[in-house]
Motif scaffolding. Structure first.
Motif, PDB file in Angstrom:
ATOM      1  N   GLN A 250       0.836  -1.215   0.000  1.00 26.72           N
ATOM      2  CA  GLN A 250       0.000   0.000   0.000  1.00 26.72           C
ATOM      3  C   GLN A 250       0.867   1.260   0.000  1.00 26.72           C
ATOM      4  OE1 GLN A 250      -2.756  -0.781   3.224  1.00 26.72           O
ATOM      5  NE2 GLN A 250      -3.640  -2.482   2.077  1.00 26.72           N
ATOM      6  N   ALA A 251       1.948   1.249   0.778  1.00 36.07           N
ATOM      7  CA  ALA A 251       2.849   2.418   0.792  1.00 36.07           C
ATOM      8  C   ALA A 251       3.538   2.566  -0.566  1.00 36.07           C
ATOM      9  CB  ALA A 251       3.885   2.261   1.907  1.00 36.07           C
ATOM     10  N   VAL A 252       3.958   1.430  -1.140  1.00 36.62           N
ATOM     11  CA  VAL A 252       4.653   1.471  -2.434  1.00 36.62           C
ATOM     12  C   VAL A 252       3.727   1.993  -3.532  1.00 36.62           C
ATOM     13  CG1 VAL A 252       5.538  -0.057  -4.267  1.00 36.62           C
ATOM     14  CG2 VAL A 252       6.394  -0.295  -1.939  1.00 36.62           C
ATOM     15  N   GLU A 253       2.492   1.502  -3.543  1.00 38.23           N
ATOM     16  CA  GLU A 253       1.563   1.954  -4.593  1.00 38.23           C
ATOM     17  C   GLU A 253       1.250   3.445  -4.459  1.00 38.23           C
ATOM     18  OE1 GLU A 253       0.476   0.570  -7.482  1.00 38.23           O
ATOM     19  OE2 GLU A 253       2.121  -0.693  -6.843  1.00 38.23           O
ATOM     20  N   ALA A 254       1.103   3.897  -3.207  1.00 37.56           N
ATOM     21  CA  ALA A 254       0.825   5.324  -3.009  1.00 37.56           C
ATOM     22  C   ALA A 254       1.996   6.163  -3.518  1.00 37.56           C
ATOM     23  CB  ALA A 254       0.570   5.597  -1.528  1.00 37.56           C
ATOM     24  N   ALA A 255       3.214   5.645  -3.346  1.00 39.86           N
ATOM     25  CA  ALA A 255       4.394   6.430  -3.728  1.00 39.86           C
ATOM     26  C   ALA A 255       4.756   6.276  -5.199  1.00 39.86           C
ATOM     27  CB  ALA A 255       5.587   6.017  -2.854  1.00 39.86           C
ATOM     28  N   ARG A 323       5.505   7.522   4.249  1.00 40.52           N
ATOM     29  CA  ARG A 323       4.086   7.874   4.298  1.00 40.52           C
ATOM     30  C   ARG A 323       3.414   7.356   5.564  1.00 40.52           C
ATOM     31  NH1 ARG A 323       1.943   9.159  -0.902  1.00 40.52           N
ATOM     32  NH2 ARG A 323       3.779   9.659  -2.123  1.00 40.52           N
ATOM     33  N   ILE A 324       4.088   6.404   6.247  1.00 39.19           N
ATOM     34  CA  ILE A 324       3.475   5.802   7.440  1.00 39.19           C
ATOM     35  C   ILE A 324       4.030   6.438   8.717  1.00 39.19           C
ATOM     36  CG2 ILE A 324       3.182   3.619   8.711  1.00 39.19           C
ATOM     37  CD1 ILE A 324       3.586   2.204   5.967  1.00 39.19           C
ATOM     38  N   ALA A 325       5.324   6.654   8.744  1.00 40.59           N
ATOM     39  CA  ALA A 325       5.974   7.222   9.937  1.00 40.59           C
ATOM     40  C   ALA A 325       7.229   7.957   9.487  1.00 40.59           C
ATOM     41  CB  ALA A 325       6.328   6.106  10.924  1.00 40.59           C
ATOM     42  N   PRO A 326       7.714   8.910  10.317  1.00 37.49           N
ATOM     43  CA  PRO A 326       8.898   9.666   9.882  1.00 37.49           C
ATOM     44  C   PRO A 326      10.155   8.814   9.801  1.00 37.49           C
ATOM     45  CG  PRO A 326       8.031  10.519  11.986  1.00 37.49           C
ATOM     46  CD  PRO A 326       7.110   9.437  11.546  1.00 37.49           C
ATOM     47  N   ASN A 327      10.241   7.732  10.579  1.00 39.14           N
ATOM     48  CA  ASN A 327      11.453   6.905  10.570  1.00 39.14           C
ATOM     49  C   ASN A 327      11.088   5.428  10.509  1.00 39.14           C
ATOM     50  OD1 ASN A 327      12.025   9.367  12.684  1.00 39.14           O
ATOM     51  ND2 ASN A 327      13.743   8.994  11.309  1.00 39.14           N
ATOM     52  N   TYR A 328      12.042   4.644  10.019  1.00 34.74           N
ATOM     53  CA  TYR A 328      11.885   3.187  10.114  1.00 34.74           C
ATOM     54  C   TYR A 328      13.198   2.590  10.575  1.00 34.74           C
ATOM     55  CZ  TYR A 328      14.433   3.031   5.683  1.00 34.74           C
ATOM     56  OH  TYR A 328      15.392   3.182   4.722  1.00 34.74           O
ATOM     57  N   PRO A 371      11.890  -6.961   8.536  1.00 38.84           N
ATOM     58  CA  PRO A 371      10.765  -6.191   9.075  1.00 38.84           C
ATOM     59  C   PRO A 371      11.165  -4.720   9.191  1.00 38.84           C
ATOM     60  CG  PRO A 371      11.425  -7.980  10.565  1.00 38.84           C
ATOM     61  CD  PRO A 371      12.473  -7.882   9.517  1.00 38.84           C
ATOM     62  N   LEU A 372      10.339  -3.825   8.674  1.00 37.10           N
ATOM     63  CA  LEU A 372      10.576  -2.385   8.828  1.00 37.10           C
ATOM     64  C   LEU A 372       9.687  -1.914   9.977  1.00 37.10           C
ATOM     65  CD1 LEU A 372      10.606  -1.021   5.142  1.00 37.10           C
ATOM     66  CD2 LEU A 372      12.447  -2.049   6.444  1.00 37.10           C
ATOM     67  N   LEU A 373      10.307  -1.474  11.055  1.00 37.55           N
ATOM     68  CA  LEU A 373       9.569  -1.044  12.241  1.00 37.55           C
ATOM     69  C   LEU A 373       9.433   0.467  12.183  1.00 37.55           C
ATOM     70  CD1 LEU A 373      11.557  -3.269  14.782  1.00 37.55           C
ATOM     71  CD2 LEU A 373       9.452  -3.849  13.570  1.00 37.55           C
ATOM     72  N   MET A 374       8.188   0.942  12.101  1.00 34.77           N
ATOM     73  CA  MET A 374       7.948   2.377  11.889  1.00 34.77           C
ATOM     74  C   MET A 374       7.924   3.091  13.241  1.00 34.77           C
ATOM     75  SD  MET A 374       7.167   1.703   8.689  1.00 34.77           S
ATOM     76  CE  MET A 374       6.544   0.215   7.876  1.00 34.77           C
ATOM     77  N   TYR A 375       8.565   4.250  13.281  1.00 35.04           N
ATOM     78  CA  TYR A 375       8.593   5.007  14.537  1.00 35.04           C
ATOM     79  C   TYR A 375       8.930   6.466  14.266  1.00 35.04           C
ATOM     80  CZ  TYR A 375      13.740   5.044  14.571  1.00 35.04           C
ATOM     81  OH  TYR A 375      15.049   5.275  14.271  1.00 35.04           O
TER      82      TYR A 375
END
Ligand SMILES: Cc1cc2nc3c(=O)[nH]c(=O)nc-3n(C[C@H](O)[C@H](O)[C@H](O)COP(=O)(O)OP(=O)(O)OC[C@H]3O[C@@H](n4cnc5c(N)ncnc54)[C@H](O)[C@@H]3O)c2cc1C
Length: 461
Positions: A250-255, A323-328, A371-375
């Protein structure tokens, strides 16, 4: 004193000591950083040799740096020291297309090499998703992998010889074509702790006659994982076999609008390259396996543009999570392919226990999860939570018979975790190798080897 001697050796344009300059070199792509004492930008092997001599005379450690895309703090100067940036040593020194070899400087960007040799029908196979920016030197030091390493092997399989500056500033070369100890292989993956690579002779490969890319979508992650295992167990090793979950697609398609379905729990991106005559057989074999495993959809990319768009989406996935969080924070772990469902469940459990959003995009064919952990790095509680989540994920990988890194290396981040996969005797043997190359631990100190009482045997005398 240090600054003046470095300027004497390299000229003032190549030496940085202003706080605002040093700040830029305090980080790589890991969560934490530390300031260097000085940064130098050498233009030649002779410059690197001079820097090492000056730094050693001034009692400063030396840390090599490529593009700083490393994810485990490998290029971070933990106890200060002189950072050697290879930004100005980024040339292809010679190309022997006939013998499929190139001699390159360490600061050369990975993708620039493949782009340069494409007109000769060649490419450089190791392709970390960071290949648009990461350097050959950094790739060598981390033994970088990438999507296509499933069939082509990792960086160690593509480095033929190295020119290296040692801990005293002396230059030596290694060669895997000649007899004797294979020091090339020992240097690859040594994360700048055994020597500073100042040039490399790398293997090139012929561009394949035919390439096919397929996308298979699944309603659940277990079914996609089982299909991955079945493809390889069925004797088919595609060139690349990557998985993305719904958070990532979903993030990839949005971008990027790359062409991935966004309503599937998991998507496989599969590529096969080789002879045109083999493509139809390979396609029908893989299609049959994914359909047997309940794929919701299966489609082929019909044009080179479609293939490129799918790969751009895959390789840009980490950036898309902005698009989900400022950092991963990217974890890197390996499990046997057959354990992918359990590993992905453990990732999900660890993330939800710490209230962290996680997206998975990884080299499924190798059992190498990311795993990409969003934070949000500005929130201390979230920094702590992602680190704890990462540790829990690593523990589960070991419990499943896996290991703590597939390709990103150990660096600063995972040095304590080394005790989970190696005994004290194992680590002491590695430390003895290190001591042969660098007895004073001047090259990239505080990396790879754990600190603390349990590893007294591997701490320097
Ligand atoms: C978005 C993203 C995607 C990524 N995808 C992948 C992937 O698919 N596969 C993969 O393997 N990695 C991946 N990585 C991790 C990273 O890109 C690799 O580890 C890469 O090899 C680091 O290269 P660099 O030039 O950035 O090196 P740096 O980060 O600058 O340095 C990495 C290590 O190499 C040492 N080093 C650098 N140059 C030299 C030299 N000349 N001599 C000796 N030591 C040296 C440094 O001291 C450090 O220990 C990814 C990172 C990001 C941010």
């Amino acid at each position: 004193m240090l600054k003046e001697r470095l300027i004497d050796a390299l000229g003032s344009d190549a030496v940085k000591t202003a706080p605002e300059d040093l700040a830029v070199y305090a980080f790589d792509a890991y969560t934490d950083g530390r300031l260097p004492t000085a940064v130098v930008l050498p233009a030649s092997t002779r410059d690197v040799s001079a820097v090492v001599k000056v730094a050693r005379a001034c009692g400063e450690p030396i840390i090599a740096r490529g593009a700083g895309t490393g994810l485990c703090g490998g290029a971070v100067p933990i106890i200060g020291g002189v950072v050697i940036s290879f930004a100005r040593m980024n040339r292809i020194l010679s190309l022997d297309a006939h013998n499929y070899r190139a001699h390159v400087q360490p600061g050369l960007i990975n993708l620039d090499l493949s782009n340069h040799v494409a007109s000769d029908g060649l490419f450089y196979a190791p392709d970390p998703a960071s290949q648009k920016i990461s350097t050959i030197g950094g790739n060598i030091a981390t033994n970088a992998g990438g999507p296509h390493c499933l069939s082509y092997g990792t960086t160690v399989n593509h480095v033929l010889a190295l020119e290296v500056v040692d801990d005293r500033g002396e230059v030596f070369t290694t060669s895997c074509d000649d007899p004797g100890y294979d020091l090339t292989a020992a240097l690859v993956g040594s994360e700048g702790t055994l020597g500073i690579v100042t040039s490399a002779w790398v293997r090139l490969m012929r561009l394949p006659e035919a390439v096919r890319v397929w996308v298979a979508a699944f309603g659940d992650i277990d079914a996609a994982s089982a299909a991955v295992s079945a493809i390889i167990a069925g004797g088919i090793v595609p060139t690349a076999l990557e998985m993305m979950d719904a958070v990532i697609t979903q993030a990839v398609e949005a971008a990027f609008h790359a062409g991935y379905p966004t309503d599937a729990a998991a998507v496989l991106l599969i590529e096969n390259a080789g002879f045109e005559d083999d493509m139809a057989t390979c396609e029908s074999a893989i299609a049959a396996i994914v359909k047997e495993h309940g794929a919701l959809s299966w489609r082929a990319a019909h044009t080179a543009e479609e293939r490129a768009a799918l790969w751009a989406g895959r390789k840009g996935a980490a950036g898309a999570t902005g698009r989900i969080a400022p950092n991963y924070y990217t974890q890197d772990l390996c499990v046997p392919r057959s354990k992918l469902p359990q590993a992905l469940r453990a990732v999900e459990e660890a993330a939800s226990a710490h209230r962290i959003t996680v997206g998975n995009v990884f080299h499924a064919g190798d059992g190498n999860l990311h795993p990409l952990l969003m934070y949000d790095k500005r929130r201390r509680d979230q920094v702590g939570a992602v680190v704890e989540t990462g540790n829990a994920i690593l523990r589960s990988a070991i419990d499943l018979g896996g290991t703590i890194s597939g390709e990103h290396g150990v660096g600063w981040e995972k040095r304590e975790a080394m005790t989970r996969v190696y005994s004290t005797a194992d680590l002491a043997t590695m430390a003895r190798v290190r001591d042969v190359f660098d007895p004073q631990r001047a090259l990239n100190p505080e990396k790879i080897f754990p600190s603390g009482a349990r590893c007294a045997e591997v701490t320097p005398p």
